[in-house]
Each structure stands twice: as C-alpha cells, then as structure tokens.
Design a protein around this motif. Structure first.
Motif, PDB file in Angstrom:
ATOM      1  N   VAL A  26       0.846  -1.184   0.000  1.00  0.00           N
ATOM      2  CA  VAL A  26       0.000   0.000   0.000  1.00  0.00           C
ATOM      3  C   VAL A  26       0.890   1.245   0.000  1.00  0.00           C
ATOM      4  O   VAL A  26       1.939   1.256   0.645  1.00  0.00           O
ATOM      5  CB  VAL A  26      -0.982  -0.022   1.208  1.00  0.00           C
ATOM      6  CG1 VAL A  26      -0.252  -0.008   2.546  1.00  0.00           C
ATOM      7  CG2 VAL A  26      -1.963   1.148   1.129  1.00  0.00           C
TER       8      VAL A  26
ATOM      9  N   VAL B  92       2.479  -0.826  -5.896  1.00  0.00           N
ATOM     10  CA  VAL B  92       1.503  -0.829  -4.795  1.00  0.00           C
ATOM     11  C   VAL B  92       0.163  -1.313  -5.372  1.00  0.00           C
ATOM     12  O   VAL B  92      -0.102  -1.149  -6.556  1.00  0.00           O
ATOM     13  CB  VAL B  92       1.307   0.570  -4.169  1.00  0.00           C
ATOM     14  CG1 VAL B  92       2.568   1.046  -3.465  1.00  0.00           C
ATOM     15  CG2 VAL B  92       0.862   1.602  -5.206  1.00  0.00           C
TER      16      VAL B  92
ATOM     17  N   GLU C 242     -11.589   1.404  -2.105  1.00  0.00           N
ATOM     18  CA  GLU C 242     -10.586   2.113  -1.313  1.00  0.00           C
ATOM     19  C   GLU C 242     -11.233   3.262  -0.542  1.00  0.00           C
ATOM     20  O   GLU C 242     -10.853   3.567   0.585  1.00  0.00           O
ATOM     21  CB  GLU C 242      -9.456   2.604  -2.216  1.00  0.00           C
ATOM     22  CG  GLU C 242      -8.519   1.491  -2.705  1.00  0.00           C
ATOM     23  CD  GLU C 242      -9.163   0.496  -3.666  1.00  0.00           C
ATOM     24  OE1 GLU C 242     -10.147   0.856  -4.346  1.00  0.00           O
ATOM     25  OE2 GLU C 242      -8.691  -0.662  -3.711  1.00  0.00           O
TER      26      GLU C 242
ATOM     27  N   GLY D  54      -7.346   3.878  -5.416  1.00  0.00           N
ATOM     28  CA  GLY D  54      -6.989   4.565  -4.186  1.00  0.00           C
ATOM     29  C   GLY D  54      -8.003   5.607  -3.790  1.00  0.00           C
ATOM     30  O   GLY D  54      -9.079   5.716  -4.394  1.00  0.00           O
TER      31      GLY D  54
ATOM     32  N   ALA E 185      -3.007   1.989   6.801  1.00  0.00           N
ATOM     33  CA  ALA E 185      -2.004   1.066   6.249  1.00  0.00           C
ATOM     34  C   ALA E 185      -2.203  -0.331   6.845  1.00  0.00           C
ATOM     35  O   ALA E 185      -2.235  -1.332   6.114  1.00  0.00           O
ATOM     36  CB  ALA E 185      -0.595   1.582   6.542  1.00  0.00           C
TER      37      ALA E 185
ATOM     38  N   TYR F 133      -5.537  -1.833   5.543  1.00  0.00           N
ATOM     39  CA  TYR F 133      -5.486  -2.217   4.128  1.00  0.00           C
ATOM     40  C   TYR F 133      -4.770  -3.557   3.968  1.00  0.00           C
ATOM     41  O   TYR F 133      -5.237  -4.462   3.269  1.00  0.00           O
ATOM     42  CB  TYR F 133      -4.781  -1.148   3.283  1.00  0.00           C
ATOM     43  CG  TYR F 133      -4.777  -1.538   1.819  1.00  0.00           C
ATOM     44  CD1 TYR F 133      -5.837  -1.179   0.994  1.00  0.00           C
ATOM     45  CD2 TYR F 133      -3.757  -2.330   1.285  1.00  0.00           C
ATOM     46  CE1 TYR F 133      -5.889  -1.593  -0.321  1.00  0.00           C
ATOM     47  CE2 TYR F 133      -3.799  -2.750  -0.034  1.00  0.00           C
ATOM     48  CZ  TYR F 133      -4.859  -2.376  -0.831  1.00  0.00           C
ATOM     49  OH  TYR F 133      -4.913  -2.796  -2.132  1.00  0.00           O
TER      50      TYR F 133
END
Ligand code: ZN
Ligand code: ZN
Length: 401
Positions: A67, A154, A308, A347, A389, A392
C-alpha cells in the motif's frame, strides 16, 4: 496508540519545514530531511524520482500486498505575513498550503509503523515534489512517468490534504470524481498598429478578443449540458502598449488572452478544447485578423475508487466518529496532482478539516499569506495513516493477496 513524543516530534518537524520552505523541484533540504528521518527509522530509502522525490519502503512478514501513502513537500511563491517564531525564513516563499504538515504527519506515521506497526506486507511512503505547478510538469506526474509504480509497485494508493474551510477534526471524501481537471488556454489575435480614425482599414485585435471572451462564456452557457460542472475563467487580457509610450492614439496590433478551465468530465474537456479553438478561429477570420490558439492539459480529474474509499471512510469513522465523516461530499472544482497517481492505481484522496475555532469570521484559507497549518490535527492525521495502512494490508491478507 501513537506515542506522545512522536506527535511532539512531528509538530517540531512541521515547524522546521515551515520555517524553511522550498518550491517546486527545489525541495533539496526538505528531501534530505525526509530521507534522513526515514533512514533513522530503519526504513529503506530511495531518492531521485522526480528529482527531489523520496520513497520509503517498509516490509514485514510474507504477504506480497503493498500500500502507498503519499505526501507533498513543496511550498508556494507567497510572502508570509504571519508573526510566529517559525515563520518562513525565505522571502517570497512560504508553506501556504500545509504541505509542511502533510510531510510531518506522514513521517510520524512512518516512524510509528517502523517501530510498532502490526502488519504483513509492504508500506511505501511516497514524498513527492512540486504539487503546486498546475501543469503536466508537476511532481506527481514526474514520479509516475519515471516509473514510480514499476519500481515501487503498490496495490492501492492514498492521499490526504488539510482543509481549513471547516472546523478541525472532520474527514471529507467521495467515490468517483472529487476534484476537477485543470487545463489552461491562450489565444492571440494578430493585426497591425493603426490610427484609431483609420481602424476600419485594419482588424481590431482588442475588439475581436473581447468578443471571443464573451463567446467563450456563452459556449459554456449554451453548448454544454448545464448538469456538467465547469469553471471557465479568463485570467489575463493584455493588449496595447503597457509602457504607455505609444499613448492612446495608437490601436494595438495584438491581444493576448489566457484562461483556465476546470471540469469533472473528460468529454467536457475535449468539447472545450475543440470548441474554444473554433470560436477563436471563426472570430479572427470574420475580423480578417490572424490568430494563434493553444490548449494545454494539466491535471486530470481526481477519482476515488469505491473499495478504497469505503476503507478510508471506515478508518476515518473509527478515528473521529461517524458524524464527523462525510463520505459523500460535493466535488470541489480545485485540482490536485495526486490525480496522476490515481490514474494508475486504485486509491482514495481525503480531506482532513483543520479550521481553528474563532476564525470563522476571518478565515485564513489555503494559498493565503496568513495561512498556517493547524498542528492540532497532527495526531488525527498520523492515526489515520497508520490505521489505514494496517487495515489495508490486513484486508489484503484476508482476501488471500
Ligand atoms: Zn496548494
Ligand atoms: Zn496543497
């Protein structure tokens, strides 16, 4: 929990960066500072993408999921008017958009995740230069073009901006288009210097350009679906001799007009690019004048992806409470070069509100000489980054990634 001492450090870093602002692609001391802090946390550091960009990579466990968290580092060409002990030491430059705060918060998140982070996978900390240029030469695009996501892959990327328009402690975001594209255009109407009494014999560039300005606004009003948000602005109109030496008895040989266009839809951008050119060409031809027209594309529309966005909203709700998260905000007709990164990977970009109580009557907006990032939001921003973070990567592992 985030250590109190780390928040104190982040506040000190923010003020250090505020006192030492650097503008687009000149963020040398800033990127030295960022790289040194990341290395100090034991994070692998890569430098040089987009000249002054810095990427930190923190790997843990065996999961291939990754990520990206992104902050911007550049200041603006504005002379600071604040009287604080950390005021800008550089005449004519200041952190008037809060990128000092963005950098400090992401650094503190990196520090926390390196020391105490509970995750399996990779977190990449992306510090980009030159968010403020407004054109394709910006730092976000430079890093992407130089292979940011090939060299540092990512699965998703997240961005955050402070938002002083409303009281601190709220998150705002939406799925789909959230911020506008920005394009610029310029046209010239070309003729010859003339005597005003004999203007009938020579095309009048000033009158022709004035007509075009009206027609451009009419194009928006009458040739586009009014449900499409568009902001067209003529920001510069130059004609005649600016030194005034020619006096008022000479009619000009050129008019130069420049403007900007913000939209939320690529088809609308295309319609304007061709429509404005046609308006200029036809008006110049009708007047018998020469012309030039240029349409330069800047940042694309910034679009958040649904999955996201949902994750970001959930994390935000956990930190500030459900009533303080607006996950369906109205799009804002400003632009952000994070859109170049979101054009490549899924994202979400969010606003974290940062208004100070009592300032409603005399707000200090972004890009204002009296703007100053509100340090009160640092703990919220750091918690958002670290939780996001970890969450995710946890979800990625649960999905079998
Ligand atoms: Zn800005
Ligand atoms: Zn900004």
């Amino acid at each position: 929990m985030i250590d109190k001492s780390l928040i104190e450090d982040a506040t000190a870093w923010r003020r250090h960066l505020h006192a030492n602002p650097e503008t687009a692609f000149e963020e040398k001391a800033t990127s030295d500072f960022v790289a040194a802090k990341l290395a100090g946390f034991g994070i692998e550091v890569h430098r040089g993408l987009g000249d002054t960009g810095v990427v930190g990579t923190l790997k843990r466990g065996t999961s291939p999921a990754a990520v990206g968290l992104r902050a911007d580092m550049d200041a603006l060409f504005i002379h600071e008017e604040n009287d604080v002990d950390y005021r800008s030491r550089v005449d004519g430059k200041m952190h008037a958009c809060g990128h000092d705060g963005h950098t400090a918060m992401l650094l503190a998140a990196a520090g926390h995740l390196a020391r105490k982070g509970e995750f399996d996978g990779t977190v990449r900390f992306i510090f980009q230069p030159a968010e403020e240029t407004g054109d394709e030469r910006c730092g976000g695009n430079a890093m992407v073009k130089e292979g940011l996501f090939d060299k540092f892959p990512v699965d998703a990327i997240f961005g955050l901006h402070n938002f002083p328009n409303i009281p601190a402690g709220q998150f705002l975001m939406r799925t789909g288009p959230m911020l506008a594209s920005i394009d610029t255009f310029e046209f010239h109407i070309l003729s010859r210097l003339s005597h005003p009494a004999a203007q009938y014999a020579v095309p009048d560039p000033l009158l022709t350009a004035s007509r075009i300005v009206q027609d451009m606004h009419n194009f928006k009003a009458r040739y586009l679906n009014p449900a499409e948000p568009v902001v067209l602005s003529i920001t510069q109109f130059r004609s005649g001799d600016p030194s005034h030496r020619q006096g008022v008895h000479v009619t000009p040989d050129i008019a130069i007009v420049r403007g900007t266009l913000y939209t939320l839809n690529d088809a609308v951008r295309d319609a304007f690019a061709t429509g404005l050119e046609k308006i200029v060409r036809h008006a110049a031809e009708a007047a018998g004048a020469g012309h030039k027209f240029q349409f330069e594309r800047g940042y694309p529309v910034l679009r958040n992806t649904p999955e996201e966005m949902k994750l970001a909203a959930g994390v935000a709700q956990e930190i500030v409470g459900r009533p303080h998260v607006d996950a369906a905000m109205q799009p804002i007709m400003g632009a952000e070069d994070f859109a170049f990164m979101l054009g490549k990977v899924p994202g979400c970009y969010v606003f974290l509100s940062s208004g100070r109580p009592g300032e409603e009557a005399a707000p200090r907006p972004l890009h204002n000489p009296r703007y100053d990032f509100n340090d009160e939001i640092i703990p919220t921003g750091v918690r958002y980054w670290t939780t996001l973070a970890e969450r995710y990567l946890k979800q990625a592992v649960a999905r079998g990634r």
